[in-house]
Design an enzyme around this catalytic site. Structure first.
Site, short mmCIF file in Angstrom:
data_model
loop_
_atom_site.label_atom_id
_atom_site.label_comp_id
_atom_site.label_asym_id
_atom_site.label_seq_id
_atom_site.Cartn_x
_atom_site.Cartn_y
_atom_site.Cartn_z
CG ASP A 104 -2.17 0.86 1.00
OD1 ASP A 104 -3.18 0.63 1.64
OD2 ASP A 104 -2.09 1.76 0.15
C1 GLC Z 1 -4.41 4.33 -0.25
C2 GLC Z 1 -5.23 3.11 0.11
C3 GLC Z 1 -5.23 2.04 -0.94
C4 GLC Z 1 -5.11 2.68 -2.31
C5 GLC Z 1 -3.74 3.31 -2.39
C6 GLC Z 1 -3.52 4.03 -3.73
O1 GLC Z 1 -3.78 4.86 0.88
O2 GLC Z 1 -5.00 2.49 1.37
O3 GLC Z 1 -6.45 1.30 -0.79
O4 GLC Z 1 -5.26 1.68 -3.33
O5 GLC Z 1 -3.49 4.21 -1.32
O6 GLC Z 1 -4.40 5.11 -3.84
#
Ligand code: GLC
Length: 751
Positions: free
Chosen positions: A275
């Site tokens: 993430d």
């Molecule tokens: C965010 C989220 C994740 C998302 C990623 C990219 O913080 O936790 O679900 O896909 O960043 O936007």
């Protein structure tokens, strides 16, 4: 390209030619916020170096970034792709990822809403539209489905999943993957699905997003992991790791999760992405000593690619290979998985996107029809005393629409969407006016000003995320005007709920109360004596105790998306019939959280509804609850066998009859209970469901099978899947309180 041998040979050649730096580059994904280019250097300078567009473009031009996210314009995608191809020696294309959670241009109902349809086909069709639009603009991979089980609705990301139940969650996860990927990786007009956040993220302590999750193996294997397994069994090509520590070890550096479970137990062959910044945060967690070690721990645990919103930890991998902390074979294994995805998507042969065709796809009216139908099938009718609904458009003289959410296009869409076209978004008010405005008078009053968060949202940077606080808003006069408008109408439709910035990521909440002065507004409207219909715009259960006691009709419309108002109007006037069911247990108040249906039996179960001395402890609405404009009867529940051996299967059949005067959908639900065994099992567990459409008076036989997949569970002491010799209860009905009962025995145990 799908020939495994050709893919392998192509990658072998590339790996033999690539430097360690170029390999680390393939494992680095950067956010690219093009709009940051227009920010004065001073403000942009506050961004971490890696996110200033020029820094990302420079990284592309030297093969230091294998993937980007948040690029959504086809021309921009082509420009950046060209930069990358011209910059790296091996002509390796960039893979573009993005959060296509519930639509790209055509916004679908939010995921919890689509789960509430209990209709995998609706879910699959919706996500296929989302995939087609995303792929058309040049996005290859979506960070979805979010398959985190959520049993604490204070957690804002409950909206992104399928609720509290692993069986429903698994079915919806698989349907989403099928929708996104089609027949498999590389299918035209589809994208790679990346189920997230692996794993246990929905169990955040106190429902506070990003906080630790502590789960027993019993809960992990029986509740939180099954939807991930279903997504991978459906062919998902990617997995995203979770932010938080799971049982003390950060998920992004958790070798048990990323290697023992994902690779060794489940045989996953796709690639794993972190993430955002979750590799860097291995240092924040006090797990890694520094950024370089965070990179080492992440890669060695099995996190192939780093999603970086700041300087990349994986930029330190070449040094880690040089000093032996990372084996180059491990690096190669990760690079191989990323290159395989690019080859299977044919990005080497077709790296660019047709910019003109993209607009044609985005404007396809068929997509709006899919969105409208999904919104109609997601709505859940919570109450309908005296059959106030559907409204009779012919006898209706004046209909009042009340509440600021009724006329908010942005809130009709819900969170986690960016490329929407507000101009084409149909609000509840607009949908009702379009439906009956030519024959009835439709009046409107907001009544109150929007409620505001106490703290800003992380999404405010995108503009338009927080509701405008209207200037010169005379609170007293407006509330009075709303009451007057309601009093003058034949029916009042009051829209209540949460503003879309109050739910989703980093939007946990410490209560379930209706935000702002909505309850006061609702009470003022009810006091006029005009019959009231409440529509709920939400993604989590809210405290509707007063409404449930004083308002005859309550329809949960969730955040219904681009065609939301059209769908709602069809539902209000009976051109569509609500058939959705709750994907979670609806507590009376936030103080009852967590409240789930699949709890085990404990001391004095007969007092289960009076565990608190101040309030009933039963749900306001039970799991699987949802009414229709018609009624259904169940009869003839029968099993083809009343005893089986462990490992065998039996068939359950039941007749469902539409006993009303109009067609309708019913979600037939099957629950079991294992009365005894080597572990205390839940009082009920969903083990089958089928949404059926029945004409008035029609009877349908619905069958389910119960076998090892439904009867086994993971045992915390045996540490494997087991089936116990036991008597099992079976109930079938329209929600978890189903009473039609049968039973059978499993004669021997297994595992
Ligand atoms: C965010 C989220 C994740 C998302 C990623 C990219 O913080 O936790 O679900 O896909 O960043 O936007």
């Amino acid at each position: 390209m799908n020939d495994p041998n050709a893919i392998r040979e192509h990658i072998d050649v590339l790996l033999s030619q690539m430097s360690v730096e170029e390999k680390a580059g393939q494992l680095t994904q950067f956010f690219y916020f093009g709009f940051m280019r227009d920010i004065p250097p001073g403000a942009a300078a506050e961004l971490p170096m890696s996110n200033q567009p020029q820094h990302v473009e420079e990284a592309l031009a030297r093969g230091a970034a294998g993937s980007l996210l948040f690029v959504r314009e086809p021309a921009e995608i082509n420009r950046l792709q060209r930069l990358a191809l011209e910059g790296n020696r091996h002509n390796i294309p960039v893979i573009f990822g993005f959060d296509v959670i519930h639509g790209f241009r055509t916004i679908l109902p939010v995921p919890i809403a689509m789960a509430a349809s209990w209709d995998p086909e609706t879910v699959e069709q919706g996500q296929a539209v989302a995939a087609r639009e995303a792929r058309a603009v040049g996005i290859h991979w979506t960070f979805a489905p979010m398959v985190d089980i959520s049993r604490d609705p204070r957690w804002g990301r409950i909206i992104e999943g399928a609720g509290e139940d692993p069986y429903l969650g698994a079915a919806i996860a698989a349907a989403q993957v099928r929708g996104f990927q089609g027949a498999g990786l590389g299918t035209p007009e589809r994208v790679i699905a990346g189920p997230k956040h692996f794993a246990g993220y929905g169990a955040a302590l106190g429902g506070r997003d990003y906080d630790e999750a502590n789960l027993s193996d019993y809960e992990l294997w029986n509740v939180y992991l099954p939807p991930f397994k279903a997504a991978l069994d459906a062919g998902a090509g990617n997995v995203m790791t979770a932010y938080m520590p799971l049982n003390g070890v950060p998920a992004t550096g958790n070798r048990w999760l990323l290697d023992e479970v994902l690779r060794q137990t489940w045989g996953f062959t796709g690639w794993v992405v972190s993430d955002a910044n979750a590799v860097r945060s291995l240092q924040t967690h006090g797990f890694a000593q520094d950024l370089a070690e965070a990179g080492v721990f992440g890669l060695n645990a099995g996190c192939d690619m780093e999603m970086a919103i700041a300087d990349a930890a994986y930029a330190h991998l070449p040094a880690a290979v040089a000093d032996g902390r990372v084996a180059e074979t491990a690096l190669d294994a990760s690079v191989r998985r990323v290159l395989e995805a690019k080859l299977r998507l044919r990005l080497f042969d077709e790296p660019f996107v047709d910019e003109e065709h993209a607009q044609t796809v985005l404007n396809d009216p068929a997509h709006r029809e899919v969105a409208r139908r999904a919104a109609e099938r997601s709505a859940v009718l919570l109450r309908n005393e005296n059959n106030l609904l559907p409204l009779d458009r012919d006898s209706l003289g004046t209909l009042a629409v009340i509440g600021p959410l009724a006329d908010s296009q942005r809130d009709t869409l819900g969170p986690w969407c960016f490329e929407f076209d507000l101009a084409e978004t149909v609000t509840v008010l607009a949908g009702i006016r379009a439906k009956i405005g030519d024959r009835a008078t439709v009046t409107y009053a907001p009544g109150i000003r929007p409620a505001q968060r106490a703290f800003p949202s992380m999404f405010d940077m995108f503009g338009g995320n927080a509701p405008e606080d209207p200037a010169d808003f005379d609170d007293a006069a407006e509330l009075q005007r709303a009451a007057d408008v309601a009093r003058a109408a034949d029916v009042a439709v009051v829209v209540v709920g949460e503003w879309q910035n109050m739910i989703g990521e980093a939007a946990s909440r410490s209560s379930l109360d209706l935000p702002g002065r909505q309850l006061e507004l609702l009470q003022a409207v009810v006091d006029t004596g005009t019959p009231v219909v409440v529509l709920v715009l939400n993604g989590r259960p809210l405290d509707l105790r007063w409404a449930a006691a004083n308002v005859p009709a309550i329809l949960d419309i969730w955040y219904p998306g681009t065609q939301g108002g059209t769908a709602v109007a069809n539902l209000l006037f009976g051109d569509a019939v609500p058939g959705g069911k709750l994907p979670f247990t609806w507590p009376r108040t936030g103080g009852h959280i967590p409240l789930i249906y699949a709890h085990t039996t404990s001391h004095e179960p007969e007092r289960q509804d009076r565990r608190y001395w101040d309030e009933h402890s039963t749900p306001l609405f039970p799991f699987g609850h949802g009414l229709s404009y018609t009624t259904f009867a169940y009869e003839g529940l029968r099993l083809d066998r009343d005893r089986i051996e462990a490992g065998e299967t039996l068939t359950v059949a039941v007749e469902v009859r539409n006993t009303g005067a109009r067609p309708g959908d019913e979600v037939v639900q099957l629950y079991i209970r294992q009365r005894h065994g080597r572990a205390a099992r839940p009082v009920r567990e969903l083990k089958g469901f089928r949404r059926v459409t029945l004409q008035a008076g029609e009877t349908r036989t619905v069958e389910f099978t119960l076998g090892p997949d439904e009867l086994h569970y993971w045992h915390p002491l045996e540490r494997t899947w087991v089936i116990d010799a036991a008597t099992f209860d079976v109930w079938i009905g329209g929600d978890v309180t189903a009473e039609l009962h049968a039973e059978f025995a499993v004669q021997n145990s297994a595992g």
